[in-house]
Design a protein around this motif. Sequence first.
Motif, mmCIF file in Angstrom:
data_model
loop_
_atom_site.group_PDB
_atom_site.id
_atom_site.type_symbol
_atom_site.label_atom_id
_atom_site.label_comp_id
_atom_site.label_asym_id
_atom_site.label_seq_id
_atom_site.Cartn_x
_atom_site.Cartn_y
_atom_site.Cartn_z
ATOM 1 N N PRO A 146 0.958 -1.238 -0.041
ATOM 2 C CA PRO A 146 -0.032 0.181 -0.067
ATOM 3 C C PRO A 146 0.829 1.214 -0.013
ATOM 4 O O PRO A 146 0.555 2.059 -0.586
ATOM 5 C CB PRO A 146 -0.844 -0.288 1.319
ATOM 6 C CG PRO A 146 -0.728 -1.797 1.828
ATOM 7 C CD PRO A 146 0.576 -2.205 1.067
ATOM 8 N N ARG A 152 2.029 2.099 -3.452
ATOM 9 C CA ARG A 152 0.924 2.908 -4.300
ATOM 10 C C ARG A 152 0.779 4.181 -3.905
ATOM 11 O O ARG A 152 0.533 5.078 -4.610
ATOM 12 C CB ARG A 152 -0.394 1.932 -4.374
ATOM 13 C CG ARG A 152 -0.638 1.012 -5.176
ATOM 14 C CD ARG A 152 -1.632 0.059 -5.132
ATOM 15 N NE ARG A 152 -1.723 -0.800 -4.180
ATOM 16 C CZ ARG A 152 -2.514 -1.257 -2.915
ATOM 17 N NH1 ARG A 152 -3.493 -0.100 -2.938
ATOM 18 N NH2 ARG A 152 -2.481 -2.078 -2.315
ATOM 19 N N GLU A 153 0.966 4.394 -2.482
ATOM 20 C CA GLU A 153 0.765 5.603 -2.254
ATOM 21 C C GLU A 153 1.817 6.708 -2.675
ATOM 22 O O GLU A 153 1.626 7.903 -2.999
ATOM 23 C CB GLU A 153 0.548 5.800 -0.338
ATOM 24 C CG GLU A 153 -0.643 5.826 0.023
ATOM 25 C CD GLU A 153 -0.689 5.000 1.330
ATOM 26 O OE1 GLU A 153 0.309 5.261 1.991
ATOM 27 O OE2 GLU A 153 -1.788 4.608 1.744
ATOM 28 N N THR A 206 -5.384 3.275 -3.841
ATOM 29 C CA THR A 206 -5.873 2.109 -3.486
ATOM 30 C C THR A 206 -6.676 1.413 -4.916
ATOM 31 O O THR A 206 -6.461 0.206 -5.372
ATOM 32 C CB THR A 206 -7.123 2.006 -2.529
ATOM 33 O OG1 THR A 206 -7.954 3.081 -2.604
ATOM 34 C CG2 THR A 206 -6.694 1.628 -1.259
ATOM 35 N N THR A 207 -7.291 2.216 -6.054
ATOM 36 C CA THR A 207 -7.952 1.707 -7.003
ATOM 37 C C THR A 207 -7.244 2.212 -8.286
ATOM 38 O O THR A 207 -7.603 1.660 -9.309
ATOM 39 C CB THR A 207 -9.286 1.921 -6.800
ATOM 40 O OG1 THR A 207 -9.416 3.581 -7.099
ATOM 41 C CG2 THR A 207 -10.017 1.539 -5.930
#
Length: 381
Positions: free
Chosen positions: A72, A75-76, A93-94
Amino acid sequence: MIEVANRLHTVEEYYFSKKLREVNLLKASGKPIINLGIGSPDLQPPQKVISAITESFADARANQYQSYQGLPELREAMASFYRDQFDVYLSPTTEVLPLMGSKEGIMHISMAFLNEGDEVLIPNPGYPTYTSVTKLIGAEPVFYDLKEETNWQPDIEALEKLDLSRVKIMWVNYPHMPTGANATEVTFTKLVAFAKRNNILIVNDNPYSFVLNDSPKSILSTPEARDCCLELNSLSKTFNMAGWRVGMVLGKTDYINSILKVKSNMDSGMFYGIQKGAIEALKCSKIWYVSLNSVYERRRKLIWQLAKALNCTYSTNTTGMFVWAKLPIYVKAEEFIDLLLKENHVFIAPGNIFGSNGEGYVRFSLCATTEDLEEALARIK
Ligand SMILES: Cc1ncc(COP(=O)(O)O)c(C=O)c1O
């Protein structure tokens, strides 16, 4: 003898895979080859990236399978990078999916969206992988012209006149490899309108945005682009991490989910330490980009001299880690580079391997030391 699949007859071994065997044989026989053919960064990644990777070995999680969507925090970091660099806001997140390089994204996207017989718009000249992946999938490449006269921008009006009923994907690559041309905002706006009108998915392959480029752009910052565009990006050139394999695909949730469907069936996550290193890279301050580009700037000046010494012409208004140069009119690119290799032991890429519109051009890579470039220049002079 087991017969290979029919799809294998649609492609050939990658040009550099073959040619580098020849170049390496010459090297092994004692020839002092200077390789300006490929864009494999020779500079080091940021030190904090190496430290993060090294430290990760001691982490109990390092040996485990990793998430199909990446950590995570990776991705952040990717979403923050897009916000800070391009003013593009994405949900970590998406709307962000880490990849092992942008090259694998070309296959994943093609597998997610193409059926056999679909058509794919591919730039000529352009990165050869768009074509080979399209063929491996059983889809059909339709090449669109990029020409020096129009600064290597697509002619949307000409495209609009084609039968586009079977076209599903259009590959776009700005800053453009091999020419170094950058897209204008007008080009992106026209492309988005074209894609929407014709129900085509545009993918901008954007790995060169931070090399010798004063105005990095993402197609996702164009109004309404999210409906019909994806973007690929990569840490290979921006942070000299080509061999560590980190890239990303960004865009609308539904598209990302479709790509994840393919990807999660093909690999079992990216090595933990590389992800930790990538997070550090993406947090680099401006100083990183300035120092990287000052090295490339010095090298590019030498390559311009080299190109001039070879009677080639070139634009100085370009981006990326290559110099794209036009040969004297009467010379074929492959003959020219073979002669240079034989006589001067300098290897450069012939433009025709990027498509028919690359005939008559050659590509010099900036991934060589100033000492090597000065030596190449001395040999040619
Ligand atoms: C236009 C283009 N796209 C994608 C790639 C692949 O880069 P990556 O290392 O991210 O897979 C390259 C590498 O040379 C390239 O030139």
